[in-house]
Design an enzyme around this catalytic site. Structure first.
Site, PDB file in Angstrom:
ATOM      1  N   ILE A 296       4.825   3.437   3.140  1.00  0.00           N
ATOM      2  CA  ILE A 296       4.480   2.474   2.317  1.00  0.00           C
ATOM      3  C   ILE A 296       4.246   1.383   3.508  1.00  0.00           C
ATOM      4  O   ILE A 296       5.124   0.829   4.189  1.00  0.00           O
ATOM      5  CB  ILE A 296       5.557   2.167   1.420  1.00  0.00           C
ATOM      6  CG1 ILE A 296       5.622   3.210   0.278  1.00  0.00           C
ATOM      7  CG2 ILE A 296       5.095   0.807   0.523  1.00  0.00           C
ATOM      8  CD1 ILE A 296       6.835   3.336  -0.492  1.00  0.00           C
TER       9      ILE A 296
ATOM     10  N   THR B 133       3.060   9.294   2.790  1.00  0.00           N
ATOM     11  CA  THR B 133       4.025   9.373   3.991  1.00  0.00           C
ATOM     12  C   THR B 133       4.727   8.047   4.169  1.00  0.00           C
ATOM     13  O   THR B 133       5.770   8.116   4.292  1.00  0.00           O
ATOM     14  CB  THR B 133       3.459   9.879   5.115  1.00  0.00           C
ATOM     15  OG1 THR B 133       2.784  11.186   5.035  1.00  0.00           O
ATOM     16  CG2 THR B 133       4.202   9.936   6.357  1.00  0.00           C
TER      17      THR B 133
ATOM     18  N   THR C  52       3.597  26.600  24.742  1.00  0.00           N
ATOM     19  CA  THR C  52       3.193  26.759  23.388  1.00  0.00           C
ATOM     20  C   THR C  52       3.137  25.427  22.926  1.00  0.00           C
ATOM     21  O   THR C  52       2.039  25.017  21.957  1.00  0.00           O
ATOM     22  CB  THR C  52       4.056  27.446  22.401  1.00  0.00           C
ATOM     23  OG1 THR C  52       4.288  28.913  23.008  1.00  0.00           O
ATOM     24  CG2 THR C  52       3.778  27.523  21.075  1.00  0.00           C
TER      25      THR C  52
ATOM     26  N   ALA D  73      -7.598   4.424  -4.687  1.00  0.00           N
ATOM     27  CA  ALA D  73      -7.518   3.009  -4.782  1.00  0.00           C
ATOM     28  C   ALA D  73      -7.458   2.440  -3.233  1.00  0.00           C
ATOM     29  O   ALA D  73      -8.003   1.496  -2.946  1.00  0.00           O
ATOM     30  CB  ALA D  73      -6.203   2.529  -5.717  1.00  0.00           C
ATOM     31  N   ASP D  74      -6.818   3.127  -2.392  1.00  0.00           N
ATOM     32  CA  ASP D  74      -6.704   2.805  -1.054  1.00  0.00           C
ATOM     33  C   ASP D  74      -7.938   2.810  -0.352  1.00  0.00           C
ATOM     34  O   ASP D  74      -8.360   1.949   0.592  1.00  0.00           O
ATOM     35  CB  ASP D  74      -5.677   3.450  -0.411  1.00  0.00           C
ATOM     36  CG  ASP D  74      -5.829   5.132  -0.414  1.00  0.00           C
ATOM     37  OD1 ASP D  74      -6.446   5.468  -1.264  1.00  0.00           O
ATOM     38  OD2 ASP D  74      -5.162   5.845   0.478  1.00  0.00           O
TER      39      ASP D  74
ATOM     40  N   ASP E 121       0.901  -1.388  -0.167  1.00  0.00           N
ATOM     41  CA  ASP E 121       0.013   0.025  -0.052  1.00  0.00           C
ATOM     42  C   ASP E 121       0.894   1.243   0.127  1.00  0.00           C
ATOM     43  O   ASP E 121       1.509   1.583   1.083  1.00  0.00           O
ATOM     44  CB  ASP E 121      -0.978  -0.059   1.196  1.00  0.00           C
ATOM     45  CG  ASP E 121      -1.559   1.317   1.474  1.00  0.00           C
ATOM     46  OD1 ASP E 121      -2.004   2.094   0.451  1.00  0.00           O
ATOM     47  OD2 ASP E 121      -1.944   1.460   2.715  1.00  0.00           O
ATOM     48  N   ILE E 122       1.014   1.835  -1.213  1.00  0.00           N
ATOM     49  CA  ILE E 122       1.956   3.036  -1.360  1.00  0.00           C
ATOM     50  C   ILE E 122       1.178   4.576  -1.258  1.00  0.00           C
ATOM     51  O   ILE E 122       0.095   4.804  -1.804  1.00  0.00           O
ATOM     52  CB  ILE E 122       2.348   3.122  -2.750  1.00  0.00           C
ATOM     53  CG1 ILE E 122       3.155   1.903  -3.112  1.00  0.00           C
ATOM     54  CG2 ILE E 122       3.474   4.248  -2.812  1.00  0.00           C
ATOM     55  CD1 ILE E 122       3.532   1.611  -4.537  1.00  0.00           C
TER      56      ILE E 122
END
Length: 255
Positions: free
Chosen positions: A12, A10, A184, A108-109, A6-7
């Site tokens: 793979i 951020t 912060t 596709a994912d 699954d590419i």
């Protein structure tokens, strides 16, 4: 053995299935200019470390939202595993009907996740993928992909905040002790993490209200555990949902 990939933008995600057993699940960073031989060297080393012989892999399935890397892994599959990969895209049999204005524009994912969720849970589902983008994908009780919502992912929002506000530092996305930040960094962590919990709960609530019956809500993606610890909106977490979906779709098309 079946190699599933699954590419994402951020990371793979990579899995190896031995029949119906997920024998290996791991993630590597997405580097868009890495060559097929470079990814192959990395992948072969990881397989070896985990006791999987490269020659035992003879099937490959992949989905990708990074077009240049689709070609990279297609070449890698042919050269190093002697396998013609199944690449999930328009025309691939997935087991779900896509009820979108333009079915070809759905990632596709997202379709792979929807197919996996419906196969696993056999009911209406909302899949919340907490990655580079936060996506909400809705499957009806009849197994139809009917749409969803897309928001920036947690890291994407954090990077946008620091890049557009010069006085704000980069931070680690850890849960703050309380909503009222006393520094912060803590204030940013509160706004991002608790803010995203609110975003997820609100979007799921609105989607549920538009469905004829209650849907099962599944969390997946890199930030699933972080947000699931702050809300009861998820029915389950499935980190390997996409990998399972790729296996499902591979055998659906190559049976």
């Amino acid at each position: 053995m079946l190699l599933v990939i699954d590419i994402g933008n951020t990371n793979i995600s990579i899995g190896v299935y031995d029949a119906d057993r997920l024998a290996l699940s791991l993630r590597v960073a997405t580097v868009i200019n890495r060559m097929p031989d470079e990814y192959a060297a990395l992948l072969l080393q990881l397989l070896d470390i985990n006791g999987i012989k490269a020659e035992s892999i003879n099937k490959v399935a992949l989905c990708s939202v990074v077009p240049p890397l689709t070609d990279t892994f297609e070449e890698l599959s042919r050269r190093y595993f002697k396998a013609e990969p199944l690449i999930v895209g328009a025309g691939t049999k997935t087991g779900v009907k896509i009820r979108m204005d333009n079915p070809r524009e759905v990632g596709a994912d997202r379709i792979v996740n929807a197919a996996a969720a419906y196969q696993l849970y056999k009911t209406a589902c909302i899949v919340v993928d907490l990655g580079t983008a936060t996506t909400f994908d809705t499957v009806s009780a009849d197994g139809e992909y009917i749409g969803g919502a897309i928001a920036p992912g947690l890291n994407t929002a954090a990077e946008a905040l620091t890049s557009r506000a010069s006085m704000l530092p980069r931070i680690e996305l850890h849960r703050p002790e309380k909503a009222i930040g006393t520094s912060t960094v803590k204030a940013m962590q509160s706004g991002l993490i608790f803010g995203y919990v609110g975003l997820v709960e609100a979007v799921i609530g609105r989607i549920q209200a538009e469905l004829p019956s209650q849907a099962t809500v599944i969390a997946t993606g890199g930030h699933a555990d972080l947000l699931a610890a702050e809300t009861r909106i998820f029915n389950t977490i499935n980190h390997d949902l996409t990998l399972y979906g790729l296996r499902l779709i591979y055998y659906m098309n190559r049976a």
